[in-house]
Design a protein around this motif. Structure first.
Motif, mmCIF file in Angstrom:
data_model
loop_
_atom_site.group_PDB
_atom_site.id
_atom_site.type_symbol
_atom_site.label_atom_id
_atom_site.label_comp_id
_atom_site.label_asym_id
_atom_site.label_seq_id
_atom_site.Cartn_x
_atom_site.Cartn_y
_atom_site.Cartn_z
ATOM 1 N N GLU A 1 30.756 -17.692 27.835
ATOM 2 C CA GLU A 1 30.860 -17.012 29.077
ATOM 3 C C GLU A 1 30.109 -15.854 29.236
ATOM 4 O O GLU A 1 30.048 -15.469 30.533
ATOM 5 C CB GLU A 1 32.465 -16.405 28.940
ATOM 6 N N SER A 2 29.162 -15.370 28.281
ATOM 7 C CA SER A 2 28.360 -14.256 28.525
ATOM 8 C C SER A 2 27.054 -14.549 28.743
ATOM 9 O O SER A 2 26.128 -14.000 28.308
ATOM 10 C CB SER A 2 28.683 -13.285 27.424
ATOM 11 N N GLY A 3 26.870 -15.749 29.030
ATOM 12 C CA GLY A 3 25.426 -16.229 29.467
ATOM 13 C C GLY A 3 24.475 -16.640 28.206
ATOM 14 O O GLY A 3 23.384 -16.653 28.077
ATOM 15 N N HIS A 4 25.297 -16.821 26.805
ATOM 16 C CA HIS A 4 24.574 -17.292 26.070
ATOM 17 C C HIS A 4 24.380 -18.745 25.472
ATOM 18 O O HIS A 4 24.386 -19.201 24.285
ATOM 19 C CB HIS A 4 24.530 -16.443 24.707
ATOM 20 N N GLY A 5 24.946 -19.562 26.273
ATOM 21 C CA GLY A 5 25.316 -20.954 26.235
ATOM 22 C C GLY A 5 24.059 -21.752 25.523
ATOM 23 O O GLY A 5 24.480 -22.755 25.012
ATOM 24 N N ASP A 6 22.975 -21.328 25.862
ATOM 25 C CA ASP A 6 21.723 -22.115 25.306
ATOM 26 C C ASP A 6 21.695 -21.954 23.867
ATOM 27 O O ASP A 6 21.138 -22.734 23.105
ATOM 28 C CB ASP A 6 20.361 -21.332 25.826
ATOM 29 N N VAL A 7 22.360 -21.200 22.998
ATOM 30 C CA VAL A 7 22.469 -21.241 21.665
ATOM 31 C C VAL A 7 23.698 -22.109 21.180
ATOM 32 O O VAL A 7 23.810 -22.032 19.916
ATOM 33 C CB VAL A 7 22.423 -19.978 20.938
#
Lengths: 362, 362
Positions: free
Chosen positions: B355-361
């Motif tokens: 949800e806080s924009g760190h889906g890439d990890v």
């Protein structure tokens, strides 16, 4: 200020920031100053007053090689390379000799490379006052930071009477005091006439040489020999004279013995950034007390955590989940996790790493 | 055992090993089994009994692409690719169809890819017993692990009477039991006739199809359609039939409904490695309770720490100094620090990261 030269002492190492700091990457190289290195921030701060062409960095040969990591493009000709680490008195003597060879009437502002200071504008004003006191009164001038608490990690300066009406915030120094215990520190802060010794000094070159001659004659003789060698462009003679400097601090060799020392009282946000837990002096904690310091490219996510310190470098995300009172440091080849109350004790871990065959990460 | 085919179900993901596990790198890809991946260890274990040429991996398209990370050189022709993740019943049905197209009388041993089992030699003996029971008694055979404590994270099998004198450790299954609460688990373990349900099964293909036909007719029909498609070499028809499989587990669709189920009682060191804190089942803690699991090239130094779990990958050193009861995970692009008692709750952190924009990890 055409006569003012800034000398930034950048020779220190510092194990208390491992694994961010290393033998070849001392504390002042770390991006602890809001995105730039402490050294870069110090260069910027001093050059704003002395001018870029009269801002010098004194450091050791090893760090001189990698200086570009911390201050990209700093001109080689204004890097003063100490042949070996011999404490701050030889460092100041060498800088005085090299700069004195160019400009015998220079005013020197000597500051450590690894301090955090804010706000910049107020510091500039105070530095100009210090220069005025040094040139007009021929005194050696130090900066005393108005204490923000009974710190036991700093030396103190007991101030005497106000210097004169024309120099607000300038006082005579009554005495320098060693790092106190907590009770003494509380007494100092309560008394109101004590300041933290910041280790920043301003003096004219002739006044410095006079103070050396009376308080530290060996140092004075070595300084004169170095100045002759610098004028003659004889690096061998310079090194020989440097090796004759007594291995001592400028505080002990000059400041504490000089008869005429002034103090500029500085109401600044200031920290010598002794360890990860002192970063909150300049990097404000979040609502739950977590301090996050990140180099470019690094990310941190702190969830359900309180009173932690996170330091990150490199393209990685550091996630703290449910933790409290921890220091977490993540760099490319090493990660440290340690309770805050053990972070001043890192030397013990460093020794253990050295002894257990992990010296390559030190 | 010329007729035995091993099917390794490797489709699962698993967020409880973040940041080591990722969408494209599920738990079974992680080097949690003494230097090799769980999947590699499972392939080695099963191939020792079934033979390499009759060992299959069933997985989803995404993981099939990156399978070489976990099992270098595994032959593509024995990778069964599920068109989509539809739980374990469709997975088993597809494997039964593909293998049945080659060998209608095959015996199938179906096991999850992400379990730790030791010792290997004892497992081999038990697997041979299971095959003997499946072929001689025409029963569906499951493995019940002798409980090492009142675990609440596993389902239980209540065993019935001993099968016969010729099959030591083989029992009829009286009932399958859901994951119990702690009191119930204690009662099960105290009673002595309960075992952990390991999720490993052995059956002949005809017996499986019979059990499906009576307990899960839709699944049986889809399996037959898939088998025809596999014989005809028609991937489109195979996919269409796969999509008709009910989305359910093989436990629910077959095991719990089959009238004739046997259990091999297995006294093994076994773990389904549910989270970092369960690694101690196979990686023994040091004298102070610290468990360290490192991939090649990674190092860990644990100093004055107790009851911590450290997982490291890549050429980096992870240092824990003075910590207790923490999970610390360090991989190339992410670091996790979390108290042990929060590590089962990682989903909450994962959601927060997404949800806080760190889906890439993730």
């Amino acid at each position: 200020m055409p006569n003012l030269h800034a000398v930034i002492m950048a020779g220190g190492s510092g194990t208390r920031f491992w694994p961010a700091s290393r033998a070849r990457r001392p504390k002042q190289f770390l991006p602890l100053a809001r995105g730039s290195s402490l050294l870069q921030a110090t260069v910027t701060r001093m050059a704003a007053v002395a001018g870029r062409e009269r801002t010098w960095i004194a450091t050791n040969p090893r760090q001189a090689e990698t200086l570009d990591q911390a201050v990209a493009g700093f001109p080689r000709e204004r890097v003063i390379v100490e042949p070996e680490a011999r404490d701050t008195a030889p460092c100041v003597a060498l800088a005085a000799a090299v700069i004195g060879a160019h400009d015998a009437d220079a005013v020197l502002a000597v500051v450590p490379a690894d301090h955090l200071i804010e706000p910049q504008a107020h510091f500039e004003t105070l530095l100009q006052r210090a220069v005025a006191v040094a040139t007009e009164h021929h005194m050696i001038v130090t900066f005393g930071i108005r204490p923000r608490g009974p710190a036991t990690g700093y030396g103190y300066i007991e101030r005497g009477e106000r210097l004169d009406e024309a120099s607000p915030a300038a006082f005579r120094v009554a005495r320098f005091r060693e790092k106190p215990d907590l009770d003494t520190a509380r007494r100092f802060v309560g008394a109101g006439n004590f300041a933290w010794n910041s280790g920043m000094f301003v003096w004219t070159l002739p006044d410095l040489l006079t103070a050396m001659a009376s308080g530290a004659p060996e140092l004075a003789a070595a300084t004169q020999a170095m100045q002759q060698a610098a004028r003659a462009g004889d690096p061998q003679a310079l090194h020989t004279a440097f090796a004759r400097c007594p291995k001592t601090s400028i505080d002990f060799a000059v400041m504490e013995r000089a008869p005429r020392v002034a103090m500029i009282e500085a109401d600044l946000a200031w920290s010598d950034v002794g360890s990860f837990t002192s970063l909150d002096a300049v990097h404000p904690p979040d609502a739950r007390g977590n301090v996050t310091v990140l180099a470019e490219g690094a990310r941190a996510v702190v969830k359900d955590a309180r009173d932690c310190v996170v330091y990150g470098e490199g393209r990685r995300l550091v996630a703290l989940f449910g933790t409290s009172d921890l220091v977490v440091v993540a760099v490319d080849d090493a990660v440290l996790v340690c309770p805050k109350d053990r972070s001043d004790d890192l030397k013990k871990l460093i020794e253990h790493l050295r002894e257990s065959g992990h010296g390559d990460v030190l």
